[in-house]
Design a protein around this motif. Sequence first.
Motif, PDB file in Angstrom:
ATOM      1  N   ALA A  40       0.823  -1.212   0.000  1.00 16.52           N
ATOM      2  CA  ALA A  40       0.000   0.000   0.000  1.00 16.52           C
ATOM      3  C   ALA A  40       0.857   1.261   0.000  1.00 16.52           C
ATOM      4  O   ALA A  40       0.511   2.268  -0.638  1.00 16.52           O
ATOM      5  N   ARG A  41       1.988   1.212   0.693  1.00 17.21           N
ATOM      6  CA  ARG A  41       2.847   2.397   0.772  1.00 17.21           C
ATOM      7  C   ARG A  41       3.488   2.732  -0.568  1.00 17.21           C
ATOM      8  O   ARG A  41       3.818   3.877  -0.840  1.00 17.21           O
ATOM      9  N   ALA A  42       3.614   1.724  -1.438  1.00 15.46           N
ATOM     10  CA  ALA A  42       4.201   1.969  -2.755  1.00 15.46           C
ATOM     11  C   ALA A  42       3.272   2.753  -3.658  1.00 15.46           C
ATOM     12  O   ALA A  42       3.713   3.351  -4.640  1.00 15.46           O
ATOM     13  N   VAL A  43       1.963   2.751  -3.333  1.00 13.44           N
ATOM     14  CA  VAL A  43       0.994   3.538  -4.115  1.00 13.44           C
ATOM     15  C   VAL A  43       0.463   4.695  -3.264  1.00 13.44           C
ATOM     16  O   VAL A  43      -0.645   5.178  -3.460  1.00 13.44           O
ATOM     17  N   HIS A  44       1.293   5.112  -2.306  1.00 15.74           N
ATOM     18  CA  HIS A  44       1.037   6.326  -1.520  1.00 15.74           C
ATOM     19  C   HIS A  44      -0.216   6.234  -0.663  1.00 15.74           C
ATOM     20  O   HIS A  44      -0.981   7.188  -0.552  1.00 15.74           O
ATOM     21  N   LEU A  45      -0.399   5.073  -0.033  1.00 18.57           N
ATOM     22  CA  LEU A  45      -1.454   4.912   0.956  1.00 18.57           C
ATOM     23  C   LEU A  45      -0.847   4.845   2.349  1.00 18.57           C
ATOM     24  O   LEU A  45       0.230   4.276   2.543  1.00 18.57           O
ATOM     25  N   ASP A  46      -1.547   5.403   3.301  1.00 19.04           N
ATOM     26  CA  ASP A  46      -1.152   5.346   4.704  1.00 19.04           C
ATOM     27  C   ASP A  46      -1.760   4.085   5.306  1.00 19.04           C
ATOM     28  O   ASP A  46      -2.979   3.892   5.255  1.00 19.04           O
ATOM     29  N   THR A  47      -0.961   3.217   5.878  1.00 11.85           N
ATOM     30  CA  THR A  47      -1.486   1.961   6.421  1.00 11.85           C
ATOM     31  C   THR A  47      -2.061   2.112   7.825  1.00 11.85           C
ATOM     32  O   THR A  47      -2.729   1.185   8.305  1.00 11.85           O
ATOM     33  N   ALA A  48      -1.844   3.245   8.484  1.00 12.98           N
ATOM     34  CA  ALA A  48      -2.372   3.429   9.841  1.00 12.98           C
ATOM     35  C   ALA A  48      -3.902   3.318   9.887  1.00 12.98           C
ATOM     36  O   ALA A  48      -4.432   2.691  10.809  1.00 12.98           O
ATOM     37  N   PRO A  49      -4.640   3.904   8.956  1.00 16.19           N
ATOM     38  CA  PRO A  49      -6.099   3.715   9.003  1.00 16.19           C
ATOM     39  C   PRO A  49      -6.525   2.257   8.871  1.00 16.19           C
ATOM     40  O   PRO A  49      -7.537   1.855   9.459  1.00 16.19           O
ATOM     41  N   PHE A  50      -5.781   1.454   8.129  1.00 14.89           N
ATOM     42  CA  PHE A  50      -6.105   0.039   8.039  1.00 14.89           C
ATOM     43  C   PHE A  50      -5.962  -0.619   9.411  1.00 14.89           C
ATOM     44  O   PHE A  50      -6.799  -1.425   9.825  1.00 14.89           O
ATOM     45  N   ALA A  51      -4.877  -0.281  10.122  1.00 13.38           N
ATOM     46  CA  ALA A  51      -4.660  -0.844  11.454  1.00 13.38           C
ATOM     47  C   ALA A  51      -5.770  -0.426  12.407  1.00 13.38           C
ATOM     48  O   ALA A  51      -6.285  -1.237  13.190  1.00 13.38           O
ATOM     49  N   ALA A  52      -6.145   0.852  12.355  1.00 14.14           N
ATOM     50  CA  ALA A  52      -7.213   1.341  13.228  1.00 14.14           C
ATOM     51  C   ALA A  52      -8.533   0.644  12.912  1.00 14.14           C
ATOM     52  O   ALA A  52      -9.312   0.303  13.820  1.00 14.14           O
ATOM     53  N   LEU A  53      -8.795   0.405  11.644  1.00 18.23           N
ATOM     54  CA  LEU A  53     -10.015  -0.283  11.244  1.00 18.23           C
ATOM     55  C   LEU A  53     -10.032  -1.713  11.774  1.00 18.23           C
ATOM     56  O   LEU A  53     -11.062  -2.194  12.270  1.00 18.23           O
ATOM     57  N   GLU A  54      -8.907  -2.396  11.703  1.00 18.88           N
ATOM     58  CA  GLU A  54      -8.857  -3.770  12.178  1.00 18.88           C
ATOM     59  C   GLU A  54      -9.109  -3.861  13.681  1.00 18.88           C
ATOM     60  O   GLU A  54      -9.697  -4.835  14.164  1.00 18.88           O
ATOM     61  N   VAL A  55      -8.705  -2.830  14.426  1.00 13.03           N
ATOM     62  CA  VAL A  55      -9.005  -2.785  15.866  1.00 13.03           C
ATOM     63  C   VAL A  55     -10.512  -2.706  16.076  1.00 13.03           C
ATOM     64  O   VAL A  55     -11.083  -3.414  16.910  1.00 13.03           O
ATOM     65  N   ARG A  56     -11.202  -1.862  15.294  1.00 14.28           N
ATOM     66  CA  ARG A  56     -12.651  -1.706  15.422  1.00 14.28           C
ATOM     67  C   ARG A  56     -13.388  -2.981  15.023  1.00 14.28           C
ATOM     68  O   ARG A  56     -14.435  -3.313  15.577  1.00 14.28           O
ATOM     69  N   LEU A  57     -12.852  -3.686  14.056  1.00 19.17           N
ATOM     70  CA  LEU A  57     -13.458  -4.946  13.650  1.00 19.17           C
ATOM     71  C   LEU A  57     -13.247  -6.025  14.708  1.00 19.17           C
ATOM     72  O   LEU A  57     -14.134  -6.824  14.987  1.00 19.17           O
ATOM     73  N   ALA A  58     -12.073  -6.019  15.308  1.00 20.24           N
ATOM     74  CA  ALA A  58     -11.763  -7.028  16.318  1.00 20.24           C
ATOM     75  C   ALA A  58     -12.585  -6.834  17.589  1.00 20.24           C
ATOM     76  O   ALA A  58     -12.965  -7.822  18.243  1.00 20.24           O
ATOM     77  N   ASP A  59     -12.868  -5.589  17.961  1.00 17.27           N
ATOM     78  CA  ASP A  59     -13.610  -5.359  19.208  1.00 17.27           C
ATOM     79  C   ASP A  59     -15.124  -5.360  19.017  1.00 17.27           C
ATOM     80  O   ASP A  59     -15.885  -5.116  19.954  1.00 17.27           O
ATOM     81  N   ARG A  72      -5.621   0.239  -5.607  1.00 17.81           N
ATOM     82  CA  ARG A  72      -5.285   1.596  -6.027  1.00 17.81           C
ATOM     83  C   ARG A  72      -4.335   1.543  -7.213  1.00 17.81           C
ATOM     84  O   ARG A  72      -3.420   0.715  -7.243  1.00 17.81           O
ATOM     85  N   ASP A  73      -4.582   2.436  -8.167  1.00 21.42           N
ATOM     86  CA  ASP A  73      -3.768   2.478  -9.379  1.00 21.42           C
ATOM     87  C   ASP A  73      -3.696   1.112 -10.059  1.00 21.42           C
ATOM     88  O   ASP A  73      -2.667   0.718 -10.613  1.00 21.42           O
ATOM     89  N   GLY A  74      -4.810   0.368  -9.989  1.00 23.77           N
ATOM     90  CA  GLY A  74      -4.873  -0.918 -10.664  1.00 23.77           C
ATOM     91  C   GLY A  74      -4.175  -2.053  -9.963  1.00 23.77           C
ATOM     92  O   GLY A  74      -4.011  -3.128 -10.547  1.00 23.77           O
ATOM     93  N   LYS A  75      -3.773  -1.846  -8.703  1.00 23.81           N
ATOM     94  CA  LYS A  75      -3.090  -2.898  -7.948  1.00 23.81           C
ATOM     95  C   LYS A  75      -3.843  -3.168  -6.659  1.00 23.81           C
ATOM     96  O   LYS A  75      -4.297  -2.245  -5.980  1.00 23.81           O
ATOM     97  N   LEU A  76      -3.961  -4.435  -6.311  1.00 22.08           N
ATOM     98  CA  LEU A  76      -4.599  -4.816  -5.058  1.00 22.08           C
ATOM     99  C   LEU A  76      -3.603  -4.591  -3.925  1.00 22.08           C
ATOM    100  O   LEU A  76      -2.497  -5.142  -3.939  1.00 22.08           O
ATOM    101  N   VAL A  77      -3.989  -3.770  -2.939  1.00 23.05           N
ATOM    102  CA  VAL A  77      -3.030  -3.380  -1.903  1.00 23.05           C
ATOM    103  C   VAL A  77      -3.497  -3.720  -0.491  1.00 23.05           C
ATOM    104  O   VAL A  77      -2.710  -3.629   0.458  1.00 23.05           O
TER     105      VAL A  77
END
Length: 376
Positions: A40-59, A72-77
Amino acid sequence: MHRPWPYLLAALLAGCSFALAAADYRAPVSHDDGWPVADARAVHLDTAPFAALEVRLADGSYKNITSILVARDGKLVYEHYFNGGDAEHLNDVRSASKSVTALLAGAAIDRGLIPGVQAKVYGFFPDKQPVQHADPRKQAITLEDLLTMSSLWECNDENEFSSGHEERMYVSEDWLQFALDLPIKGFAPWMSKPADSPHGRAFSYCTAGAFVAGAVVERAARMPLARFAAEALEKPLGIEHAQWNTSPLGIGMGGGGTRYRSRDLAKLGQLALDEGRWHGKQVISAAWIRAMLGVHAQARDDADYGYLWWCFRKPVTGIDEPVWAMGGNGGNYVFVVPSRQLVAVITSTAYNQRYAHPQSQEILREYLLKAAQPGR
């Protein structure tokens, strides 16, 4: 103000947990399915929101979500499965199937099987006539009227008293005759007539109309809708597994219930984002995709409508940028965000739950789009 040490310890552990979650980000695994993958970082995405989302899903803050994927940009990230979901599961995306029917209508028009969106619907079904509630305005109903949920049939799935409510169709044997027999609707004083509505169309959500649109494609192609879908859409995208439902009389159900794997749903979104291309090959014409993802009716105060695709704007993103979507009961979505070159899939089994759609839209708004903030 001094905080007691247990509070500080809890805060420290929470911070460590978040940091560990962020560090645990893993790019999707490459499969032999045509999807290029990337970090994800290679296509300029911040992975912190993904981590925060996984916390909300887990709880348990978000319920019954079975998969979330981001391209993003035609790549699965980003690709994660939850609550029993997995990469091979065929997700019942309910009314998101309607958007696939729109793609198939475009494929039939591209092939010259249907002359265009102005084709008269009743002309495809001479064997079903004469119909009940005969009216010249019924004979004038076009394929475009069905694709934009704006035919003059008295059909409204959001009104349990409507003659054309989908539940009434399901308990009849001949769904096609049921739809073609519907009366012309009247407009009460508090209802907007087509001439007074945005884009000249009075929107009314009608699954029966989407079913008939699929039946038009099936008649025009002279083959079952599932077979036409496989030949015109699924095989060119490398989609090997899908499940289509049929009516009691065997007509393909273009109005809902089609099942796809999550990665394959993402392909449908990417096809729309790339104006009908997949791996450089034109699967559906760019002209059709532009027409399909063009605003043709106002569905609600917070949403417009294309050809069986939703268009959300400010309510989803907070700024005026279109978010096109395949959407279905349970909170199932394929989101297409052209301004950020982003496709997101959210599958869910929260069927008939009030929280289902707001939950999925919040996930998109508060996490997936924040990972792709402009300027990143």
